[in-house]
Design a protein around this motif. Structure first.
Motif, PDB file in Angstrom:
ATOM      1  N   GLY A 176      14.585   6.725 -35.012  1.00 11.04           N
ATOM      2  CA  GLY A 176      14.390   5.311 -35.280  1.00 11.04           C
ATOM      3  C   GLY A 176      15.636   4.676 -35.859  1.00 11.04           C
ATOM      4  O   GLY A 176      16.028   3.567 -35.481  1.00 11.04           O
TER       5      GLY A 176
ATOM      6  N   THR B  15      13.623   2.902 -38.617  1.00 12.19           N
ATOM      7  CA  THR B  15      14.537   1.764 -38.508  1.00 12.19           C
ATOM      8  C   THR B  15      14.886   1.180 -39.875  1.00 12.19           C
ATOM      9  O   THR B  15      15.850   0.406 -39.980  1.00 12.19           O
TER      10      THR B  15
ATOM     11  N   CYS C   6       4.486   4.476 -33.295  1.00 12.30           N
ATOM     12  CA  CYS C   6       5.091   3.178 -33.607  1.00 12.30           C
ATOM     13  C   CYS C   6       5.420   3.061 -35.095  1.00 12.30           C
ATOM     14  O   CYS C   6       6.500   2.594 -35.474  1.00 12.30           O
TER      15      CYS C   6
ATOM     16  N   LEU D  80      11.296   4.500 -29.686  1.00 15.25           N
ATOM     17  CA  LEU D  80       9.868   4.574 -29.352  1.00 15.25           C
ATOM     18  C   LEU D  80       9.667   5.230 -27.994  1.00 15.25           C
ATOM     19  O   LEU D  80       8.772   6.074 -27.825  1.00 15.25           O
TER      20      LEU D  80
ATOM     21  N   PHE E 231      14.384   0.564 -32.726  1.00 15.66           N
ATOM     22  CA  PHE E 231      12.937   0.733 -32.528  1.00 15.66           C
ATOM     23  C   PHE E 231      12.546   1.020 -31.088  1.00 15.66           C
ATOM     24  O   PHE E 231      11.888   2.021 -30.801  1.00 15.66           O
ATOM     25  N   TRP E 232      12.912   0.161 -30.152  1.00 19.73           N
ATOM     26  CA  TRP E 232      12.372   0.280 -28.804  1.00 19.73           C
ATOM     27  C   TRP E 232      12.881   1.514 -28.059  1.00 19.73           C
ATOM     28  O   TRP E 232      12.100   2.212 -27.396  1.00 19.73           O
TER      29      TRP E 232
ATOM     30  N   TYR F 225       9.166   2.893 -36.662  1.00 18.67           N
ATOM     31  CA  TYR F 225       9.516   1.707 -37.456  1.00 18.67           C
ATOM     32  C   TYR F 225      10.048   2.115 -38.826  1.00 18.67           C
ATOM     33  O   TYR F 225      11.015   1.520 -39.333  1.00 18.67           O
TER      34      TYR F 225
END
Length: 261
Positions: A96, A202, A195, A105, A101-102, A199
């Motif tokens: 992360g 991050t 998720c 993920l 994030f994306w 997160y």
């Protein structure tokens, strides 16, 4: 004549069975040996402290080799989760922080599902006898529940962390569920937790701070709220399932009334 014809067939069947067991033992022993050597040699490098020491070098390498970095990160996550090695949560936090994030993920979500499928296949084709002997009572309950609920049963187990990740994988490997169904149901069921942990990653300022100060270095109100929601989510789901009589109890370690402990 019938007896004479049957005996060679039985002998051939026993020989074939023994050869099959021997192959499984050899493959399993080789796999364990490779894992042991790799973890002994590189386990410290994948620890949070080890990664923190290489923080600048990792960022530079990722900028120079972005595609290779994504592939290597995914493969590492598959190996760690597929073989139930320690370190999945720290790796999620690191990814992360490292990828954002994306991107993280995608890596963690598909990596954890691929790892779960590896454990699932190992259970189905290599560890069947061991798993059956250890989880025989629960396995019978699982098969009954699976026949009754189908893929919904696995989905509910993924949403409600009633049992460890690896136990679900190895026990489901002995049910009639197909690999494809196991994959997509696990992918969806594990997504909420993935998720939240990505997160959290991050929010890491840098790896050295995380290694030195632990969770205190990333705590924030949005993160606390995310973990509260993650904690409440299984409770809400369980209550809804209980309302409709579909709570997955087969894998939970609960005592039955009147049963000796």
């Amino acid at each position: 004549m019938t007896t004479e014809a049957t005996e060679p067939t039985a002998d051939a069947s026993r020989t074939s069975g023994s050869a099959s067991k021997l192959i499984k033992v050899v493959v399993l022993a080789a796999l364990v040996s490779v894992i042991g050597v790799a973890y002994f040699n590189y386990g410290d490098d994948l620890s949070l402290a080890g990664l923190a020491e290489k923080e600048a070098a990792l960022q530079s390498w990722q900028q120079d080799n972005p595609v290779l970095a994504y592939g290597a990160a995914w493969l590492v996550y598959v190996v760690v989760t597929g073989l139930s090695l320690p370190g999945a949560v720290p790796l999620t936090l690191v990814f992360g922080w490292f990828f954002g994030f994306w991107k993280a993920l995608l890596i963690v979500s598909f990596g954890s599902t691929a790892g779960a499928t590896v454990a699932f296949l190992l259970s189905r084709y290599l560890l069947q006898e061991t798993v059956q002997s250890k989880f025989s009572e629960r396995l019978e309950s699982v098969n009954k529940a699976f026949r009754r609920e189908g893929a919904y049963y696995l989905f509910s187990l993924r949403l409600i962390p009633a049992v460890p990740f690896f136990v679900i994988n190895v026990v489901m490997g002995l049910t009639p569920i197909s690999v494809t169904t196991f994959w997509w149901v696990s992918q969806c069921g594990m997504l909420p937790g993935t998720c939240v942990f990505v997160y959290a990653g991050t929010q890491v300022p840098d790896l050295q701070t995380l290694a030195d100060q632990g969770w205190q270095s990333i705590l924030s109100w949005p993160l606390v709220a995310a973990f509260v929601l993650l904690g409440l989510f299984p409770i809400v789901v369980k209550k809804l399932m209980a309302k409709f009589g579909r709570t997955p109890e087969a894998l939970q370690n609960k005592e039955e009334p009147g049963r000796d402990t």
